[in-house]
Design a protein around this motif. Sequence first.
Motif, mmCIF file in Angstrom:
data_model
loop_
_atom_site.group_PDB
_atom_site.id
_atom_site.type_symbol
_atom_site.label_atom_id
_atom_site.label_comp_id
_atom_site.label_asym_id
_atom_site.label_seq_id
_atom_site.Cartn_x
_atom_site.Cartn_y
_atom_site.Cartn_z
ATOM 1 N N ARG A 282 41.121 44.723 25.836
ATOM 2 C CA ARG A 282 40.747 44.169 26.932
ATOM 3 C C ARG A 282 41.731 43.288 27.745
ATOM 4 N NH1 ARG A 282 35.526 43.871 28.812
ATOM 5 N NH2 ARG A 282 34.705 44.514 26.765
ATOM 6 N N CYS A 283 41.928 43.685 28.920
ATOM 7 C CA CYS A 283 42.972 42.983 29.558
ATOM 8 C C CYS A 283 42.751 42.381 31.057
ATOM 9 C CB CYS A 283 44.137 43.820 30.225
ATOM 10 S SG CYS A 283 44.668 44.926 28.784
ATOM 11 N N ALA A 284 43.231 41.314 31.464
ATOM 12 C CA ALA A 284 42.812 40.817 32.767
ATOM 13 C C ALA A 284 44.029 40.520 33.740
ATOM 14 C CB ALA A 284 41.820 39.277 32.552
ATOM 15 N N CYS A 285 43.596 40.680 34.940
ATOM 16 C CA CYS A 285 44.476 40.161 36.100
ATOM 17 C C CYS A 285 44.262 39.052 36.703
ATOM 18 C CB CYS A 285 45.138 41.283 36.893
ATOM 19 S SG CYS A 285 46.709 41.376 37.509
ATOM 20 N N ARG A 286 45.010 37.980 36.706
ATOM 21 C CA ARG A 286 44.368 36.596 37.201
ATOM 22 C C ARG A 286 44.620 36.872 38.749
ATOM 23 N NH1 ARG A 286 47.050 32.033 34.188
ATOM 24 N NH2 ARG A 286 46.202 30.819 35.894
ATOM 25 N N SER A 287 43.702 36.313 39.605
ATOM 26 C CA SER A 287 43.666 36.245 41.040
ATOM 27 C C SER A 287 44.828 35.269 41.412
ATOM 28 C CB SER A 287 42.361 35.897 41.552
ATOM 29 O OG SER A 287 41.678 34.623 41.105
ATOM 30 N N ASP A 288 45.263 34.301 40.617
ATOM 31 C CA ASP A 288 46.397 33.471 41.324
ATOM 32 C C ASP A 288 47.654 33.969 41.099
ATOM 33 O OD1 ASP A 288 46.071 33.202 38.627
ATOM 34 O OD2 ASP A 288 46.432 31.139 38.726
ATOM 35 N N VAL A 289 47.858 35.142 40.458
ATOM 36 C CA VAL A 289 49.052 35.748 40.196
ATOM 37 C C VAL A 289 49.240 36.805 41.290
ATOM 38 C CG1 VAL A 289 50.444 37.370 38.797
ATOM 39 C CG2 VAL A 289 48.986 35.577 37.786
ATOM 40 N N PRO A 290 50.356 36.481 42.109
ATOM 41 C CA PRO A 290 50.710 37.345 43.218
ATOM 42 C C PRO A 290 50.836 38.712 43.070
ATOM 43 C CG PRO A 290 52.102 35.321 43.368
ATOM 44 C CD PRO A 290 51.290 35.294 42.059
ATOM 45 N N ALA A 291 51.399 39.241 41.982
ATOM 46 C CA ALA A 291 51.503 40.589 41.432
ATOM 47 C C ALA A 291 49.945 41.405 41.332
ATOM 48 C CB ALA A 291 52.117 40.734 40.505
ATOM 49 N N CYS A 292 48.885 40.478 41.102
ATOM 50 C CA CYS A 292 47.720 40.943 40.685
ATOM 51 C C CYS A 292 46.765 41.404 42.133
ATOM 52 C CB CYS A 292 46.718 40.043 39.888
ATOM 53 S SG CYS A 292 47.307 40.001 38.095
ATOM 54 N N ARG A 293 47.325 41.126 43.264
ATOM 55 C CA ARG A 293 46.421 41.166 44.413
ATOM 56 C C ARG A 293 46.523 42.432 44.752
ATOM 57 N NH1 ARG A 293 49.415 36.417 48.152
ATOM 58 N NH2 ARG A 293 48.730 34.624 46.743
ATOM 59 N N GLY A 294 45.413 42.998 45.002
ATOM 60 C CA GLY A 294 45.076 44.598 45.219
ATOM 61 C C GLY A 294 44.777 45.271 43.909
ATOM 62 N N LEU A 295 44.764 44.784 42.785
ATOM 63 C CA LEU A 295 44.759 45.486 41.480
ATOM 64 C C LEU A 295 43.226 45.174 41.009
ATOM 65 C CD1 LEU A 295 47.883 44.908 39.858
ATOM 66 C CD2 LEU A 295 47.407 46.970 40.915
ATOM 67 N N PRO A 296 42.947 46.122 40.215
ATOM 68 C CA PRO A 296 41.443 45.745 39.501
ATOM 69 C C PRO A 296 41.593 44.615 38.734
ATOM 70 C CG PRO A 296 42.117 48.341 39.264
ATOM 71 C CD PRO A 296 43.390 47.513 39.814
ATOM 72 N N TYR B 159 31.785 39.039 48.740
ATOM 73 C CA TYR B 159 32.784 39.273 47.553
ATOM 74 C C TYR B 159 32.919 40.481 46.861
ATOM 75 C CZ TYR B 159 35.177 38.605 42.989
ATOM 76 O OH TYR B 159 36.142 38.540 41.844
ATOM 77 N N ARG B 160 34.230 40.991 47.020
ATOM 78 C CA ARG B 160 34.419 42.327 46.111
ATOM 79 C C ARG B 160 35.543 42.465 45.412
ATOM 80 N NH1 ARG B 160 32.810 46.794 49.776
ATOM 81 N NH2 ARG B 160 31.911 46.069 51.884
ATOM 82 N N SER B 161 35.236 43.140 44.284
ATOM 83 C CA SER B 161 36.099 43.215 43.079
ATOM 84 C C SER B 161 35.996 44.694 42.501
ATOM 85 C CB SER B 161 35.983 42.400 42.062
ATOM 86 O OG SER B 161 34.748 42.224 41.456
ATOM 87 N N SER B 162 36.892 44.871 41.503
ATOM 88 C CA SER B 162 36.919 46.129 40.856
ATOM 89 C C SER B 162 37.322 46.114 39.419
ATOM 90 C CB SER B 162 37.539 47.247 41.501
ATOM 91 O OG SER B 162 39.109 47.060 41.388
ATOM 92 N N ALA B 163 37.075 46.815 38.571
ATOM 93 C CA ALA B 163 37.515 47.085 37.171
ATOM 94 C C ALA B 163 37.651 48.548 36.748
ATOM 95 C CB ALA B 163 36.442 46.402 36.299
ATOM 96 N N ILE B 164 38.555 48.663 35.650
ATOM 97 C CA ILE B 164 38.830 49.722 35.154
ATOM 98 C C ILE B 164 38.419 49.918 33.764
ATOM 99 C CG2 ILE B 164 40.863 51.743 34.684
ATOM 100 C CD1 ILE B 164 40.451 51.906 37.566
ATOM 101 N N LEU B 165 37.949 51.335 33.361
ATOM 102 C CA LEU B 165 37.753 51.537 32.076
ATOM 103 C C LEU B 165 38.725 52.494 31.643
ATOM 104 C CD1 LEU B 165 34.610 51.589 29.854
ATOM 105 C CD2 LEU B 165 35.807 53.655 29.957
#
Length: 350
Positions: A233-247, A333-339
């Motif tokens: 299980r992996c997470a991409c934090r919203s405060d990391v610039p590279a995570c913007r636009g990613l699940p 609010y909108r978000s997405s996740a990948i399985l």
Amino acid sequence: MRSRVLLAMFRVCVTLSVIFSLGRSQVTYTCTDGYEYDDTRHACKDIDECVALPDACKGGMKCVNHFGGYLCLPNNAEIFISTAEDEEGAGPGDAPEPLPPAPDPAPQPGSGPAPGSGPGAGSEAGSSRRATTGTGPAPAPLPRQQPAPSGGINCALVPYLCQYQCVNQAGVYGCVCPEGYQLQADRLCEDRNECEEGHYCSADQLCWNYHGGYRCFPRNPCRPPYTAIAEGRCACRSDVPACRGLPSSMVYKYMSITSGRTLPADLFQVASTDASSSMIHTFSIASGNDRQEFYLRTISGRSAMLVMTRPLQGPREAVVDIEMHTHNTALNYRSSAILRLTIVIGAYPF
């Protein structure tokens, strides 16, 4: 097409022995396995295992009694009995005429147990001559991929008795299994769990057993900018610039199926853990479906089922990304996740 099975007549052998007791001779008789002594007729009588053994054949197979044993055959099998001379004299395409059952063999004096107590007596007699589909006592287990002898039957006549492959050897036949499987009940192939038996995966790898082998997957599959929050299980934090636009998260799952599975087939259910009424969830296949082999069936507003629509032939590995989009109507609010589901298809339909 109807199958024809050619059974050779067994020659029943008995031995002779005279026991002297107190000056008076006493003769006892014993019969070959699969036969029992008939005191009334003074003859060795074949045991009908199809009557003596309850549920002798499984899976809709019919039980066919023969000299000294029995066979489990498909219902459309046609039984012929002939001698070796009939086999040699038959022309191409000629089928031998059915012959009446052979008369019971005449007994001879023999050493051994008293009548009715020898190896031919009882419901379990004659197990050494039963076909591998019988449900009586099984012979001693043999090493994997070694023939299991069974009564002089030719592979060309009974190819359906083995789940994978039939091998002739020294006048008998045996069933073998492919690499990664072990022989069960003399004819079936069962997957070996190499992850339990012993594997070569390292400590930072996960051993995943599939039909016919195993794979080593990384315990931490996360790649930057994602970080691990649990195994797989992996997470991409919203405060990391590279995570913007990613699940916001990725979950890695693995499954194994056999080759040529029946269609349609439900494979994997994906669901949201958020039951809030203000949340709207939609599901889609983001990647891995170029061949149009899958589709998503909506189960509810919180879950969907991945369905296989075309047969998957192995050996092969398919990686499917299922994306869940979440919309919070209250907070806009909108978000997405990948399985990410890795499907390992074995090479065989078992």
